[in-house]
Scaffold this motif. Structure first.
Motif, PDB file in Angstrom:
ATOM      1  N   MET A 286     -47.400 -19.961  75.724  1.00 34.97           N
ATOM      2  CA  MET A 286     -46.061 -19.767  76.005  1.00 34.97           C
ATOM      3  C   MET A 286     -45.175 -21.062  75.408  1.00 34.97           C
ATOM      4  SD  MET A 286     -44.993 -16.853  77.459  1.00 34.97           S
ATOM      5  CE  MET A 286     -43.429 -17.217  77.853  1.00 34.97           C
ATOM      6  N   THR A 287     -45.832 -22.252  75.674  1.00 32.88           N
ATOM      7  CA  THR A 287     -45.074 -23.272  75.119  1.00 32.88           C
ATOM      8  C   THR A 287     -45.193 -23.656  73.753  1.00 32.88           C
ATOM      9  OG1 THR A 287     -46.963 -24.630  76.026  1.00 32.88           O
ATOM     10  CG2 THR A 287     -44.964 -24.492  77.524  1.00 32.88           C
ATOM     11  N   HIS A 288     -46.318 -23.245  73.108  1.00 36.48           N
ATOM     12  CA  HIS A 288     -46.452 -23.499  71.652  1.00 36.48           C
ATOM     13  C   HIS A 288     -45.975 -22.311  70.720  1.00 36.48           C
ATOM     14  CE1 HIS A 288     -48.919 -26.778  73.159  1.00 36.48           C
ATOM     15  NE2 HIS A 288     -48.835 -27.207  72.350  1.00 36.48           N
ATOM     16  N   TYR A 289     -46.245 -20.932  71.228  1.00 40.13           N
ATOM     17  CA  TYR A 289     -45.733 -19.958  70.578  1.00 40.13           C
ATOM     18  C   TYR A 289     -44.539 -18.950  71.416  1.00 40.13           C
ATOM     19  CZ  TYR A 289     -49.844 -21.516  68.255  1.00 40.13           C
ATOM     20  OH  TYR A 289     -50.771 -22.233  67.653  1.00 40.13           O
ATOM     21  N   PRO A 290     -43.794 -19.762  71.901  1.00 40.62           N
ATOM     22  CA  PRO A 290     -42.871 -18.992  72.867  1.00 40.62           C
ATOM     23  C   PRO A 290     -42.226 -17.705  72.293  1.00 40.62           C
ATOM     24  CG  PRO A 290     -41.544 -20.916  72.106  1.00 40.62           C
ATOM     25  CD  PRO A 290     -42.947 -21.029  71.735  1.00 40.62           C
ATOM     26  N   LYS A 291     -41.988 -17.577  71.024  1.00 41.22           N
ATOM     27  CA  LYS A 291     -41.304 -16.607  70.340  1.00 41.22           C
ATOM     28  C   LYS A 291     -42.015 -15.258  70.515  1.00 41.22           C
ATOM     29  CE  LYS A 291     -38.068 -19.142  67.201  1.00 41.22           C
ATOM     30  NZ  LYS A 291     -37.741 -19.066  65.797  1.00 41.22           N
ATOM     31  N   LEU A 292     -43.279 -15.392  70.701  1.00 43.51           N
ATOM     32  CA  LEU A 292     -44.138 -14.182  70.561  1.00 43.51           C
ATOM     33  C   LEU A 292     -44.277 -13.464  72.099  1.00 43.51           C
ATOM     34  CD1 LEU A 292     -47.856 -15.779  68.956  1.00 43.51           C
ATOM     35  CD2 LEU A 292     -46.017 -14.343  68.034  1.00 43.51           C
ATOM     36  N   PHE A 293     -43.837 -13.897  72.744  1.00 35.11           N
ATOM     37  CA  PHE A 293     -43.804 -13.263  74.376  1.00 35.11           C
ATOM     38  C   PHE A 293     -42.406 -13.159  75.059  1.00 35.11           C
ATOM     39  CE2 PHE A 293     -47.653 -15.748  73.614  1.00 35.11           C
ATOM     40  CZ  PHE A 293     -48.477 -14.721  73.437  1.00 35.11           C
TER      41      PHE A 293
END
Length: 485
Positions: A286-293
Protein backbone atom coordinates in the motif's frame (compact mmCIF):
# COMPACT_ATOMS: atom_id res chain seq x y z
CA UNK A 1 49.88 -27.20 29.11
CA UNK A 2 50.84 -28.14 25.56
CA UNK A 3 50.74 -31.85 26.38
CA UNK A 4 47.42 -31.48 28.21
CA UNK A 5 45.90 -29.92 25.08
CA UNK A 6 47.18 -32.79 22.92
CA UNK A 7 45.77 -35.37 25.35
CA UNK A 8 42.37 -33.65 25.37
CA UNK A 9 42.39 -33.44 21.56
CA UNK A 10 43.16 -37.16 21.29
CA UNK A 11 40.42 -38.00 23.76
CA UNK A 12 37.96 -35.87 21.80
CA UNK A 13 39.02 -37.48 18.54
CA UNK A 14 38.69 -40.96 19.98
CA UNK A 15 35.23 -40.10 21.33
CA UNK A 16 34.17 -38.82 17.93
CA UNK A 17 35.40 -42.01 16.24
CA UNK A 18 33.23 -44.10 18.54
CA UNK A 19 30.24 -41.78 18.45
CA UNK A 20 26.98 -42.45 16.64
CA UNK A 21 27.39 -42.08 12.89
CA UNK A 22 25.03 -41.85 9.94
CA UNK A 23 26.29 -42.79 6.48
CA UNK A 24 24.13 -41.00 3.92
CA UNK A 25 24.03 -41.42 0.15
CA UNK A 26 21.63 -40.80 -2.73
CA UNK A 27 20.70 -42.96 -5.71
CA UNK A 28 21.10 -41.93 -9.36
CA UNK A 29 17.39 -42.66 -9.83
CA UNK A 30 16.67 -39.73 -7.51
CA UNK A 31 19.34 -37.36 -8.86
CA UNK A 32 21.96 -37.82 -11.53
CA UNK A 33 24.52 -35.75 -9.65
CA UNK A 34 27.02 -34.69 -8.71
CA UNK A 35 25.62 -32.81 -5.71
CA UNK A 36 27.04 -29.70 -4.10
CA UNK A 37 25.19 -28.03 -1.27
CA UNK A 38 23.72 -28.75 2.13
CA UNK A 39 22.51 -32.06 3.52
CA UNK A 40 20.19 -32.06 6.55
CA UNK A 41 19.72 -34.96 8.97
CA UNK A 42 16.40 -34.89 10.82
CA UNK A 43 15.54 -36.93 13.92
CA UNK A 44 12.26 -37.02 15.81
CA UNK A 45 10.75 -39.18 18.52
CA UNK A 46 7.21 -38.07 17.59
CA UNK A 47 6.99 -37.11 13.93
CA UNK A 48 7.10 -40.11 11.60
CA UNK A 49 8.24 -37.86 8.74
CA UNK A 50 10.63 -35.49 10.49
CA UNK A 51 11.71 -33.77 7.26
CA UNK A 52 8.26 -32.28 6.83
CA UNK A 53 8.23 -30.24 10.03
CA UNK A 54 10.90 -28.07 11.59
CA UNK A 55 12.00 -29.77 14.76
CA UNK A 56 15.08 -31.13 16.44
CA UNK A 57 17.51 -32.77 16.90
CA UNK A 58 18.79 -31.80 13.46
CA UNK A 59 22.21 -31.67 11.82
CA UNK A 60 23.75 -30.11 8.71
CA UNK A 61 26.73 -30.73 6.47
CA UNK A 62 27.87 -28.72 3.47
CA UNK A 63 29.41 -30.93 0.81
CA UNK A 64 30.81 -30.59 -2.71
CA UNK A 65 30.72 -32.79 -5.82
CA UNK A 66 29.23 -35.85 -4.14
CA UNK A 67 28.36 -38.51 -6.70
CA UNK A 68 25.43 -40.95 -6.55
CA UNK A 69 26.05 -43.83 -4.12
CA UNK A 70 28.97 -41.96 -2.55
CA UNK A 71 28.55 -41.76 1.23
CA UNK A 72 28.93 -38.77 3.48
CA UNK A 73 29.21 -39.27 7.24
CA UNK A 74 27.31 -37.36 9.91
CA UNK A 75 29.37 -37.24 13.11
CA UNK A 76 29.92 -34.80 15.94
CA UNK A 77 31.85 -32.59 13.53
CA UNK A 78 28.71 -31.48 11.68
CA UNK A 79 26.61 -28.46 12.62
CA UNK A 80 24.22 -29.55 15.33
CA UNK A 81 21.16 -28.49 17.30
CA UNK A 82 20.47 -28.69 20.16
CA UNK A 83 23.57 -30.77 20.90
CA UNK A 84 26.05 -33.18 19.37
CA UNK A 85 24.94 -36.45 17.81
CA UNK A 86 26.78 -38.37 20.52
CA UNK A 87 24.95 -36.49 23.27
CA UNK A 88 21.30 -36.66 22.26
CA UNK A 89 19.17 -38.76 24.62
CA UNK A 90 19.16 -42.48 23.92
CA UNK A 91 15.92 -43.91 22.58
CA UNK A 92 13.84 -44.54 19.47
CA UNK A 93 13.88 -41.99 16.65
CA UNK A 94 12.42 -41.53 13.20
CA UNK A 95 15.28 -40.48 10.93
CA UNK A 96 15.42 -38.88 7.49
CA UNK A 97 18.13 -37.15 5.47
CA UNK A 98 17.53 -34.54 2.76
CA UNK A 99 19.90 -33.29 0.06
CA UNK A 100 18.86 -29.70 -0.58
CA UNK A 101 19.02 -28.58 -4.21
CA UNK A 102 17.45 -25.27 -3.12
CA UNK A 103 15.43 -25.23 -6.33
CA UNK A 104 12.00 -24.31 -5.02
CA UNK A 105 9.91 -24.18 -1.86
CA UNK A 106 10.28 -22.82 1.66
CA UNK A 107 10.43 -26.11 3.59
CA UNK A 108 13.65 -27.95 2.76
CA UNK A 109 12.10 -31.38 3.26
CA UNK A 110 9.29 -30.54 0.82
CA UNK A 111 11.22 -28.58 -1.81
CA UNK A 112 10.92 -29.80 -5.38
CA UNK A 113 13.63 -32.23 -6.48
CA UNK A 114 15.24 -32.73 -3.08
CA UNK A 115 16.42 -36.28 -2.46
CA UNK A 116 15.40 -38.05 0.75
CA UNK A 117 14.99 -41.48 2.30
CA UNK A 118 11.79 -43.10 3.50
CA UNK A 119 11.59 -42.57 7.27
CA UNK A 120 13.42 -45.17 9.32
CA UNK A 121 12.74 -45.90 12.97
CA UNK A 122 16.00 -46.51 14.74
CA UNK A 123 17.11 -47.14 18.29
CA UNK A 124 20.02 -45.07 19.52
CA UNK A 125 21.77 -46.72 22.46
CA UNK A 126 25.18 -46.80 24.06
CA UNK A 127 26.50 -49.26 21.50
CA UNK A 128 27.58 -46.33 19.27
CA UNK A 129 26.08 -48.14 16.31
CA UNK A 130 26.36 -46.69 12.80
CA UNK A 131 23.45 -46.45 10.38
CA UNK A 132 23.18 -46.13 6.61
CA UNK A 133 20.50 -43.97 4.99
CA UNK A 134 19.94 -44.30 1.25
CA UNK A 135 18.02 -41.42 -0.31
CA UNK A 136 16.25 -42.97 -3.27
CA UNK A 137 13.27 -40.63 -3.46
CA UNK A 138 12.85 -37.09 -4.84
CA UNK A 139 10.21 -34.55 -3.83
CA UNK A 140 7.82 -34.25 -6.79
CA UNK A 141 6.62 -31.01 -8.31
CA UNK A 142 3.44 -30.03 -6.45
CA UNK A 143 0.36 -30.31 -8.64
CA UNK A 144 -2.54 -27.90 -8.24
CA UNK A 145 -5.88 -29.32 -9.37
CA UNK A 146 -8.20 -26.68 -10.80
CA UNK A 147 -11.93 -26.84 -10.31
CA UNK A 148 -14.73 -24.84 -11.91
CA UNK A 149 -14.44 -22.03 -9.37
CA UNK A 150 -10.82 -22.33 -8.20
CA UNK A 151 -7.91 -21.85 -10.59
CA UNK A 152 -4.17 -21.80 -10.13
CA UNK A 153 -2.40 -18.79 -11.56
CA UNK A 154 1.31 -18.95 -12.41
CA UNK A 155 2.90 -15.85 -13.88
CA UNK A 156 6.40 -16.04 -15.28
CA UNK A 157 8.46 -13.13 -14.01
CA UNK A 158 11.18 -11.74 -16.24
CA UNK A 159 12.36 -9.53 -13.38
CA UNK A 160 12.80 -12.37 -10.90
CA UNK A 161 14.18 -14.77 -13.52
CA UNK A 162 16.85 -12.23 -14.41
CA UNK A 163 17.72 -11.74 -10.74
CA UNK A 164 17.93 -15.45 -9.85
CA UNK A 165 19.33 -16.60 -13.22
CA UNK A 166 16.63 -19.25 -13.59
CA UNK A 167 12.90 -19.33 -14.44
CA UNK A 168 10.87 -17.76 -11.65
CA UNK A 169 7.11 -17.39 -11.16
CA UNK A 170 4.62 -15.63 -8.92
CA UNK A 171 1.82 -18.01 -8.07
CA UNK A 172 -1.53 -18.00 -6.35
CA UNK A 173 -5.06 -19.37 -6.25
CA UNK A 174 -7.93 -17.53 -7.95
CA UNK A 175 -11.37 -18.14 -6.42
CA UNK A 176 -14.21 -17.12 -8.69
CA UNK A 177 -17.72 -16.11 -7.56
CA UNK A 178 -20.72 -18.00 -8.90
CA UNK A 179 -21.67 -14.90 -10.86
CA UNK A 180 -18.53 -15.28 -12.96
CA UNK A 181 -20.41 -17.94 -14.92
CA UNK A 182 -24.00 -16.80 -14.50
CA UNK A 183 -23.13 -13.27 -15.70
CA UNK A 184 -20.51 -13.88 -18.42
CA UNK A 185 -20.20 -10.22 -19.44
CA UNK A 186 -19.72 -8.89 -15.93
CA UNK A 187 -16.33 -7.73 -14.60
CA UNK A 188 -15.40 -8.05 -10.95
CA UNK A 189 -13.22 -6.38 -8.32
CA UNK A 190 -10.27 -8.34 -6.94
CA UNK A 191 -9.89 -9.15 -3.26
CA UNK A 192 -6.29 -10.12 -2.49
CA UNK A 193 -5.70 -12.31 0.55
CA UNK A 194 -2.07 -12.55 1.67
CA UNK A 195 -1.09 -15.53 3.80
CA UNK A 196 1.07 -15.18 6.86
CA UNK A 197 4.37 -16.99 7.26
CA UNK A 198 3.89 -20.69 6.53
CA UNK A 199 0.67 -20.33 4.55
CA UNK A 200 0.37 -21.99 1.16
CA UNK A 201 -1.97 -21.45 -1.75
CA UNK A 202 -1.98 -25.16 -2.58
CA UNK A 203 -4.52 -25.81 0.16
CA UNK A 204 -7.07 -24.45 -2.33
CA UNK A 205 -6.26 -27.27 -4.75
CA UNK A 206 -9.37 -29.33 -5.63
CA UNK A 207 -11.49 -26.92 -3.58
CA UNK A 208 -15.08 -26.38 -4.58
CA UNK A 209 -17.29 -25.57 -1.64
CA UNK A 210 -20.05 -23.15 -0.67
CA UNK A 211 -17.39 -21.04 1.05
CA UNK A 212 -15.49 -20.48 -2.16
CA UNK A 213 -18.72 -19.75 -4.04
CA UNK A 214 -19.88 -17.09 -1.59
CA UNK A 215 -19.50 -13.36 -2.02
CA UNK A 216 -18.79 -12.88 1.68
CA UNK A 217 -15.49 -10.93 1.43
CA UNK A 218 -17.12 -7.76 0.14
CA UNK A 219 -20.49 -8.59 1.65
CA UNK A 220 -22.98 -7.71 -1.09
CA UNK A 221 -20.37 -7.34 -3.85
CA UNK A 222 -19.32 -10.44 -5.77
CA UNK A 223 -15.58 -10.43 -6.27
CA UNK A 224 -12.66 -12.48 -7.50
CA UNK A 225 -10.55 -13.60 -4.55
CA UNK A 226 -6.84 -14.14 -5.09
CA UNK A 227 -4.90 -15.98 -2.43
CA UNK A 228 -1.13 -15.38 -2.48
CA UNK A 229 1.31 -16.80 0.04
CA UNK A 230 4.71 -15.12 -0.41
CA UNK A 231 6.33 -18.55 -0.23
CA UNK A 232 9.97 -18.52 -1.35
CA UNK A 233 13.11 -20.52 -0.56
CA UNK A 234 14.22 -18.08 2.14
CA UNK A 235 10.81 -17.81 3.85
CA UNK A 236 8.07 -15.26 3.17
CA UNK A 237 8.98 -12.68 0.53
CA UNK A 238 6.36 -10.20 1.85
CA UNK A 239 6.28 -9.11 -1.82
CA UNK A 240 9.01 -6.60 -1.03
CA UNK A 241 11.96 -5.74 -3.23
CA UNK A 242 15.06 -7.09 -1.48
CA UNK A 243 18.73 -7.91 -2.00
CA UNK A 244 18.09 -11.60 -1.34
CA UNK A 245 14.65 -12.39 -2.77
CA UNK A 246 14.90 -9.99 -5.68
CA UNK A 247 12.44 -7.37 -7.01
CA UNK A 248 9.34 -9.22 -5.81
CA UNK A 249 7.29 -6.06 -5.30
CA UNK A 250 7.98 -4.79 -8.79
CA UNK A 251 7.27 -8.23 -10.23
CA UNK A 252 3.95 -8.41 -8.39
CA UNK A 253 2.89 -4.91 -9.41
CA UNK A 254 4.14 -4.87 -12.99
CA UNK A 255 3.90 -8.52 -14.07
CA UNK A 256 1.49 -10.47 -11.86
CA UNK A 257 -1.36 -7.97 -11.67
CA UNK A 258 -1.38 -7.19 -15.43
CA UNK A 259 -1.50 -10.92 -16.18
CA UNK A 260 -4.29 -11.44 -13.65
CA UNK A 261 -6.30 -8.68 -15.33
CA UNK A 262 -5.62 -10.20 -18.75
CA UNK A 263 -6.63 -13.75 -17.82
CA UNK A 264 -9.75 -12.94 -15.76
CA UNK A 265 -12.61 -10.46 -16.05
CA UNK A 266 -11.49 -7.85 -13.54
CA UNK A 267 -12.80 -4.30 -13.37
CA UNK A 268 -9.69 -2.55 -12.01
CA UNK A 269 -10.92 -2.29 -8.43
CA UNK A 270 -8.59 -3.99 -5.92
CA UNK A 271 -8.54 -4.36 -2.17
CA UNK A 272 -6.01 -6.32 -0.11
CA UNK A 273 -5.80 -7.79 3.36
CA UNK A 274 -3.31 -10.00 5.17
CA UNK A 275 -2.37 -11.23 8.63
CA UNK A 276 1.07 -11.37 10.31
CA UNK A 277 3.71 -11.41 7.55
CA UNK A 278 0.75 -10.99 5.22
CA UNK A 279 -0.20 -7.91 7.22
CA UNK A 280 3.27 -6.41 6.78
CA UNK A 281 2.92 -7.18 3.07
CA UNK A 282 -0.24 -5.08 2.95
CA UNK A 283 1.47 -2.06 4.51
CA UNK A 284 4.47 -2.45 2.20
CA UNK A 285 2.41 -2.75 -0.99
CA UNK A 286 0.00 0.00 0.00
CA UNK A 287 2.87 2.40 0.72
CA UNK A 288 5.02 1.47 -2.28
CA UNK A 289 2.28 0.96 -4.90
CA UNK A 290 -0.69 2.91 -3.49
CA UNK A 291 -2.30 3.56 -6.87
CA UNK A 292 -2.88 -0.16 -7.37
CA UNK A 293 -5.38 -0.54 -4.53
CA UNK A 294 -8.63 1.00 -3.40
CA UNK A 295 -7.90 -0.04 0.18
CA UNK A 296 -5.98 -2.40 2.41
CA UNK A 297 -6.28 -3.92 5.88
CA UNK A 298 -3.11 -5.04 7.65
CA UNK A 299 -3.90 -7.45 10.47
CA UNK A 300 -1.31 -8.02 13.23
CA UNK A 301 1.52 -7.06 10.86
CA UNK A 302 5.14 -7.98 11.46
CA UNK A 303 6.93 -5.00 13.04
CA UNK A 304 6.01 -1.82 11.16
CA UNK A 305 8.21 0.36 13.39
CA UNK A 306 11.72 -0.82 14.20
CA UNK A 307 11.73 1.06 17.49
CA UNK A 308 9.88 -2.05 18.61
CA UNK A 309 10.96 -5.11 16.68
CA UNK A 310 9.08 -7.41 19.01
CA UNK A 311 10.58 -5.98 22.25
CA UNK A 312 13.89 -4.80 20.80
CA UNK A 313 14.51 -1.16 19.92
CA UNK A 314 16.73 -1.66 16.89
CA UNK A 315 17.79 1.98 16.97
CA UNK A 316 19.02 1.92 20.58
CA UNK A 317 19.59 -1.65 21.78
CA UNK A 318 22.77 -3.53 20.94
CA UNK A 319 21.38 -6.94 21.83
CA UNK A 320 18.12 -8.69 21.03
CA UNK A 321 15.58 -8.58 23.83
CA UNK A 322 14.28 -12.13 24.13
CA UNK A 323 10.52 -12.39 24.38
CA UNK A 324 9.34 -15.79 23.17
CA UNK A 325 10.58 -19.26 22.39
CA UNK A 326 9.39 -19.80 18.81
CA UNK A 327 10.21 -23.51 19.15
CA UNK A 328 7.06 -23.76 21.26
CA UNK A 329 5.06 -23.46 18.05
CA UNK A 330 6.68 -26.65 16.77
CA UNK A 331 6.88 -30.25 17.88
CA UNK A 332 9.11 -29.57 20.86
CA UNK A 333 7.33 -27.55 23.51
CA UNK A 334 10.25 -27.21 25.88
CA UNK A 335 13.94 -28.00 25.82
CA UNK A 336 14.24 -31.27 27.79
CA UNK A 337 16.61 -31.21 30.71
CA UNK A 338 18.32 -34.30 29.27
CA UNK A 339 19.84 -32.15 26.52
CA UNK A 340 23.30 -30.83 27.21
CA UNK A 341 22.45 -27.12 27.11
CA UNK A 342 26.05 -25.77 27.32
CA UNK A 343 26.77 -27.48 24.01
CA UNK A 344 24.04 -25.65 22.11
CA UNK A 345 26.65 -23.76 20.09
CA UNK A 346 24.34 -23.36 17.13
CA UNK A 347 20.81 -22.08 16.72
CA UNK A 348 18.22 -24.17 14.90
CA UNK A 349 18.24 -21.60 12.09
CA UNK A 350 21.93 -22.29 11.48
CA UNK A 351 20.98 -25.89 10.75
CA UNK A 352 17.69 -25.27 8.94
CA UNK A 353 19.54 -22.50 7.15
CA UNK A 354 16.74 -21.22 4.93
CA UNK A 355 13.01 -20.78 5.15
CA UNK A 356 12.69 -20.13 8.89
CA UNK A 357 11.07 -17.02 10.37
CA UNK A 358 14.19 -15.12 11.47
CA UNK A 359 15.97 -15.99 8.23
CA UNK A 360 12.91 -14.70 6.41
CA UNK A 361 13.31 -11.32 8.14
CA UNK A 362 17.04 -11.22 7.31
CA UNK A 363 16.26 -12.10 3.69
CA UNK A 364 13.74 -9.27 3.24
CA UNK A 365 15.39 -6.55 5.31
CA UNK A 366 19.10 -7.38 5.14
CA UNK A 367 21.94 -7.46 2.62
CA UNK A 368 23.21 -10.60 0.92
CA UNK A 369 26.32 -12.16 2.42
CA UNK A 370 29.43 -13.40 0.65
CA UNK A 371 28.14 -16.97 1.01
CA UNK A 372 24.99 -16.09 -0.92
CA UNK A 373 22.79 -16.21 2.19
CA UNK A 374 21.25 -13.22 4.00
CA UNK A 375 23.52 -11.47 6.47
CA UNK A 376 22.10 -11.92 9.95
CA UNK A 377 21.10 -8.93 12.06
CA UNK A 378 21.65 -10.82 15.31
CA UNK A 379 24.55 -13.13 16.12
CA UNK A 380 22.87 -16.50 16.83
CA UNK A 381 25.28 -17.30 19.66
CA UNK A 382 25.38 -13.94 21.48
CA UNK A 383 22.22 -12.15 20.23
CA UNK A 384 24.39 -9.08 19.60
CA UNK A 385 23.29 -6.81 16.77
CA UNK A 386 25.34 -6.07 13.66
CA UNK A 387 25.01 -2.30 13.25
CA UNK A 388 26.18 -2.35 9.61
CA UNK A 389 23.45 -4.83 8.76
CA UNK A 390 20.88 -2.66 10.53
CA UNK A 391 21.78 0.27 8.29
CA UNK A 392 20.38 -1.82 5.43
CA UNK A 393 17.29 -2.72 7.48
CA UNK A 394 16.32 0.92 8.03
CA UNK A 395 14.69 1.40 4.64
CA UNK A 396 12.17 -1.32 5.59
CA UNK A 397 10.99 0.56 8.69
CA UNK A 398 7.57 1.34 7.24
CA UNK A 399 6.78 4.08 9.74
CA UNK A 400 9.92 5.97 8.77
CA UNK A 401 9.25 5.25 5.09
CA UNK A 402 5.83 6.88 5.28
CA UNK A 403 7.19 9.90 7.17
CA UNK A 404 9.99 10.40 4.64
CA UNK A 405 7.77 9.99 1.60
CA UNK A 406 4.49 11.47 2.86
CA UNK A 407 4.50 14.51 0.54
CA UNK A 408 4.30 12.21 -2.48
CA UNK A 409 2.33 9.40 -0.80
CA UNK A 410 -0.48 11.50 0.66
CA UNK A 411 -2.50 11.88 -2.54
CA UNK A 412 -2.73 8.15 -3.26
CA UNK A 413 -2.55 6.65 0.26
CA UNK A 414 -4.50 8.93 2.57
CA UNK A 415 -7.61 7.22 3.92
CA UNK A 416 -6.94 3.88 2.19
CA UNK A 417 -5.06 1.91 4.88
CA UNK A 418 -6.32 0.29 8.10
CA UNK A 419 -4.12 -1.50 10.64
CA UNK A 420 -5.66 -3.81 13.25
CA UNK A 421 -4.05 -5.90 15.98
CA UNK A 422 -4.71 -7.72 19.24
CA UNK A 423 -3.76 -6.05 22.52
CA UNK A 424 -2.02 -9.22 23.71
CA UNK A 425 -0.13 -10.21 20.58
CA UNK A 426 2.21 -13.19 21.19
CA UNK A 427 5.04 -11.48 19.32
CA UNK A 428 4.32 -8.04 20.87
CA UNK A 429 3.44 -6.68 17.42
CA UNK A 430 0.87 -4.33 18.94
CA UNK A 431 3.67 -2.13 20.33
CA UNK A 432 5.05 -1.35 16.88
CA UNK A 433 1.53 -0.61 15.63
CA UNK A 434 0.99 1.81 18.51
CA UNK A 435 4.23 3.61 17.66
CA UNK A 436 3.20 3.87 14.01
CA UNK A 437 -0.18 5.30 15.02
CA UNK A 438 1.53 7.94 17.17
CA UNK A 439 3.77 9.03 14.30
CA UNK A 440 0.91 9.04 11.80
CA UNK A 441 -1.10 11.35 14.05
CA UNK A 442 1.86 13.74 14.18
CA UNK A 443 2.06 13.56 10.41
CA UNK A 444 -1.65 14.16 9.96
CA UNK A 445 -1.93 10.97 7.92
CA UNK A 446 -5.41 9.51 7.63
CA UNK A 447 -4.55 5.91 8.46
CA UNK A 448 -7.03 3.98 10.62
CA UNK A 449 -5.84 1.95 13.62
CA UNK A 450 -7.93 -0.55 15.58
CA UNK A 451 -7.13 -2.61 18.68
CA UNK A 452 -8.98 -5.69 19.85
CA UNK A 453 -8.87 -8.17 22.75
CA UNK A 454 -6.84 -11.28 21.99
CA UNK A 455 -3.45 -12.48 20.90
CA UNK A 456 -1.92 -13.09 17.47
CA UNK A 457 -4.35 -15.94 16.82
CA UNK A 458 -7.45 -15.41 18.96
CA UNK A 459 -7.90 -11.82 17.78
CA UNK A 460 -9.42 -13.01 14.50
CA UNK A 461 -13.05 -13.27 15.57
CA UNK A 462 -16.21 -12.83 13.53
CA UNK A 463 -16.47 -9.21 14.69
CA UNK A 464 -12.84 -8.59 13.80
CA UNK A 465 -13.30 -9.93 10.27
CA UNK A 466 -16.57 -8.04 9.83
CA UNK A 467 -14.88 -4.73 10.66
CA UNK A 468 -12.02 -5.54 8.31
CA UNK A 469 -14.28 -6.41 5.40
CA UNK A 470 -16.53 -3.46 6.17
CA UNK A 471 -13.58 -1.11 5.73
CA UNK A 472 -12.55 -2.75 2.47
CA UNK A 473 -16.10 -2.66 1.13
CA UNK A 474 -16.32 1.04 1.90
CA UNK A 475 -13.01 1.72 0.13
CA UNK A 476 -14.14 -0.24 -2.92
CA UNK A 477 -17.43 1.63 -3.09
CA UNK A 478 -15.54 4.93 -2.94
CA UNK A 479 -13.29 3.73 -5.75
CA UNK A 480 -16.32 2.65 -7.79
CA UNK A 481 -17.90 6.11 -7.59
CA UNK A 482 -14.72 7.68 -8.94
CA UNK A 483 -14.26 5.12 -11.71
CA UNK A 484 -17.75 4.59 -13.12
CA UNK A 485 -17.65 4.34 -16.90
Amino acid sequence: MKYLFIILLLIGTAFNVNAQKFYVSYKPSAYKGPFSGNVILYLSQKNENPKNETGWPCYRMKVKNIKPDEQIIFTDSCLSYPTLLSRIPRGDYYVQAVWDLNADGRIIGQSTGNMYNAPRKLTLDDAKESFALVCDKAVPVPVFVDTKYVKEIKVHSKLLSRFHHKPEYINGAVILPAQYYTEPKRHFPVYFMVAGYGGGYHHYSKTESTDTLASIPLDTVACIKVYIDGDCPLGHSTYANSDNNGPVGDAFANEFIPQLDQRFRTNGGRVIRGHSSGGWTVVYLMTHYPKLFAGGNASAPDPVDFHRFNLTNLYADNKRVEFIDWAKFGENKDLPEVYDKPNMAHSIEQIIYRGEQNISFDAVFGPKGSDGLPQQLFDPATSMMDRKVFEHWKKYDLTQYIIKNWPTLKKDLDGKLRVSVGNEDNACLNFAVMLMEKEMKKLGANIEFAYYPGNHFTVVTAAYKKAQDGFLLKKYQEWLKLNKK
